[in-house]
Design an enzyme around this catalytic site. Structure first.
Site, mmCIF file in Angstrom:
data_model
loop_
_atom_site.group_PDB
_atom_site.id
_atom_site.type_symbol
_atom_site.label_atom_id
_atom_site.label_comp_id
_atom_site.label_asym_id
_atom_site.label_seq_id
_atom_site.Cartn_x
_atom_site.Cartn_y
_atom_site.Cartn_z
ATOM 1 N N ASP A 127 -56.033 -43.220 56.336
ATOM 2 C CA ASP A 127 -54.636 -42.902 56.615
ATOM 3 C C ASP A 127 -54.524 -42.229 57.971
ATOM 4 O O ASP A 127 -55.283 -41.292 58.270
ATOM 5 C CB ASP A 127 -54.073 -41.991 55.527
ATOM 6 C CG ASP A 127 -54.094 -42.643 54.153
ATOM 7 O OD1 ASP A 127 -54.057 -43.884 54.086
ATOM 8 O OD2 ASP A 127 -54.155 -41.907 53.145
ATOM 9 N N TYR A 169 -45.586 -43.677 45.164
ATOM 10 C CA TYR A 169 -45.712 -44.372 43.890
ATOM 11 C C TYR A 169 -44.405 -44.758 43.210
ATOM 12 O O TYR A 169 -44.408 -45.602 42.324
ATOM 13 C CB TYR A 169 -46.562 -43.521 42.928
ATOM 14 C CG TYR A 169 -47.947 -43.284 43.461
ATOM 15 C CD1 TYR A 169 -48.820 -44.346 43.646
ATOM 16 C CD2 TYR A 169 -48.382 -42.013 43.820
ATOM 17 C CE1 TYR A 169 -50.090 -44.145 44.160
ATOM 18 C CE2 TYR A 169 -49.651 -41.803 44.333
ATOM 19 C CZ TYR A 169 -50.503 -42.871 44.495
ATOM 20 O OH TYR A 169 -51.752 -42.679 45.001
#
Length: 312
Positions: free
Chosen positions: A259, A217
């Site tokens: 993922d 992030y």
């Protein structure tokens, strides 16, 4: 019959109570901004424990759930929305709860034919005291996302003492898995009417360390290459198909993201987890993949609201 988009009042849930609050605020602001001008009304809601009362008063037509982590992503808020009979984006109660439980989701994926890591759940005190499997291995909370509370233990490292500390707030059982060297990959899936559609494969390289919360992030925390370069064609295709299979096996709807780790030495592709509410921040993978296939951020957000408002 679905109401026209420009007649809808959409409440965007963001913030919430989990350790991923700040990421959720970023996702929520972006989604709310994208909906402005596309729907009749957008209401931004910082979701607290009074959420049911707030939504009862607001009476939205659709909820855009931009919450992340515990409570917002694990089936709890979904249950509130089901009780209130308000359509909402992303997966339902069962798929949301299942995906947030790493141990149970691995069992479902394995049964569906998806290759998942080994390892299992261990008491956190045992993990703090000794190596419960041979290093290298990864320690994860069983029910958190965004790589919160994740530690990689290499050969020669001491056991992870912090897992046994009083400051540990992620439960008494932790997931311990063999560390899989190689490439970090991600695939976004859209649950379309004709069936789940995987968009592309992103190759993720953290600028330092492993792909943790900061790498995901923080601006510049990682490099995203899409479509992934240098992958054997059969691995690229397998990542797409395994993501679609996982989306179906878990019972996901709307957008999901799978993922992976690809061990390029042993040619093994392993699905680490399925995220039922992928981030929608400026550095998030799913909006990047949507843009790659020609779906701008505004279009992706609109699609999610349209998908939520379809009769089920």
């Amino acid at each position: 019959m679905r109401a026209p988009l420009n007649t809808l009042h959409v409440a965007v849930l963001m913030g919430g109570l989990s350790s991923e609050r700040e990421v959720s605020l970023s996702s929520g602001r972006g989604c709310a901004d994208a909906l402005e001008g596309q729907v009749a009304k957008v209401t931004r809601v910082d979701a607290g424990r009074d959420l049911a009362q707030v939504l009862t008063a607001l009476k939205p037509d659709v909820v855009f759930n931009a919450l992340h982590g515990e409570w917002g992503e694990d089936g709890c808020v979904q249950g509130v929305l089901e009780t209130l009979k308000i359509p909402y984006t992303h997966s339902g109660v069962l798929a949301s709860a299942l995906a947030m439980d790493k141990d149970k989701s691995k069992a479902v994926l394995r049964a569906a034919g998806v290759i998942v890591p080994g390892g299992g759940l261990f008491d956190r005190m045992a993990v703090a005291a000794d190596h419960v499997i041979a290093p290298p291995y990864v320690i994860k909370p069983n029910a958190e996302g965004s790589s919160v509370g994740v530690y990689v233990i290499q050969p020669g490292d001491a056991p992870c003492a912090i897992v046994g500390d009083d400051s540990w707030t992620y439960g008494d059982l932790v997931m311990v898995e063999p560390f899989i060297a190689g490439k970090e990959l991600a695939v976004t899936v859209l649950g379309e009417a004709a069936g789940p559609r995987a968009l592309t494969v992103t190759d993720i390289t953290p600028t330092k360390g492993f792909y943790d919360y900061e790498a995901k992030y923080a601006p510049g925390g990682s490099k995203h290459v899409l479509p992934a370069e240098g992958l054997p064609a059969h691995v690229f295709e397998a990542a797409l198909r395994q993501s679609e299979l996982a989306h179906t096996a878990m019972g996901c709807r709307g957008v999901s993201r799978s993922d992976f780790r690809y061990d390029d030495v042993n040619d093994v592709l392993v699905l680490l987890e399925v995220n039922t509410q992928p981030g929608m921040t400026p550095t998030s993978l799913s909006p990047e993949q949507a843009a790659y296939v020609g779906m701008a951020y505004r279009d992706l957000v609109r699609w999610m609201v349209e998908d939520a408002s379809c009769p089920r």
